[in-house]
Write an enzyme that holds these catalytic residues in place. Structure first.
Site, short mmCIF file in Angstrom:
data_model
loop_
_atom_site.label_atom_id
_atom_site.label_comp_id
_atom_site.label_asym_id
_atom_site.label_seq_id
_atom_site.Cartn_x
_atom_site.Cartn_y
_atom_site.Cartn_z
N ARG A 20 0.81 -0.98 -0.10
CA ARG A 20 0.00 -0.03 0.07
C ARG A 20 0.89 1.11 -0.14
NH1 ARG A 20 -3.66 -0.30 4.78
NH2 ARG A 20 -1.65 -1.33 5.70
N ASN A 38 -6.36 -2.48 1.83
CA ASN A 38 -5.98 -3.81 2.05
C ASN A 38 -7.61 -4.48 2.24
OD1 ASN A 38 -3.27 -4.01 2.13
ND2 ASN A 38 -3.17 -4.44 4.06
#
Length: 99
Positions: A20, A38
């Protein structure tokens, strides 16, 4: 070139490896708008908005990911501008909470 918005699902070893943060850095460096998060199933979900060639380049980079990731699949589809509304107010690109 025109602007596009794509919704992306990335599968593989993409959680716990800085994926990320890597996406956020790559998107900011490319001046893309959107978000990344996520998912509880172990995947990473993202939305990218920008010039079509820049988004295409970002998708190519997502297929590799950061050094410690192992990307098995990247699925993409056109997205609605409504998905961009999930960003944090005032941020061009956001890291969202896991869903």
């Amino acid at each position: 070139m025109s602007d596009v918005i794509v919704h992306v699902m990335i599968r593989g070893r993409v959680q716990g490896v800085g994926y990320r943060a890597w996406v956020e850095h790559q998107a900011a460096a490319s001046r893309l708008e959107g978000w990344v998060r996520n998912r509880r199933d172990g995947s990473v979900e993202a939305v990218f908005s920008g010039r079509s060639e820049i988004v295409a380049n970002m998708l190519t980079r997502c297929r590799r990911g950061p050094p410690s990731a192992r990307v098995d699949a990247v699925a993409e589809e056109p997205a609605s501008p409504d998905l961009l509304k999930l960003r944090e107010p005032g941020e061009p690109f956001s890291v969202l909470s896991t869903i």
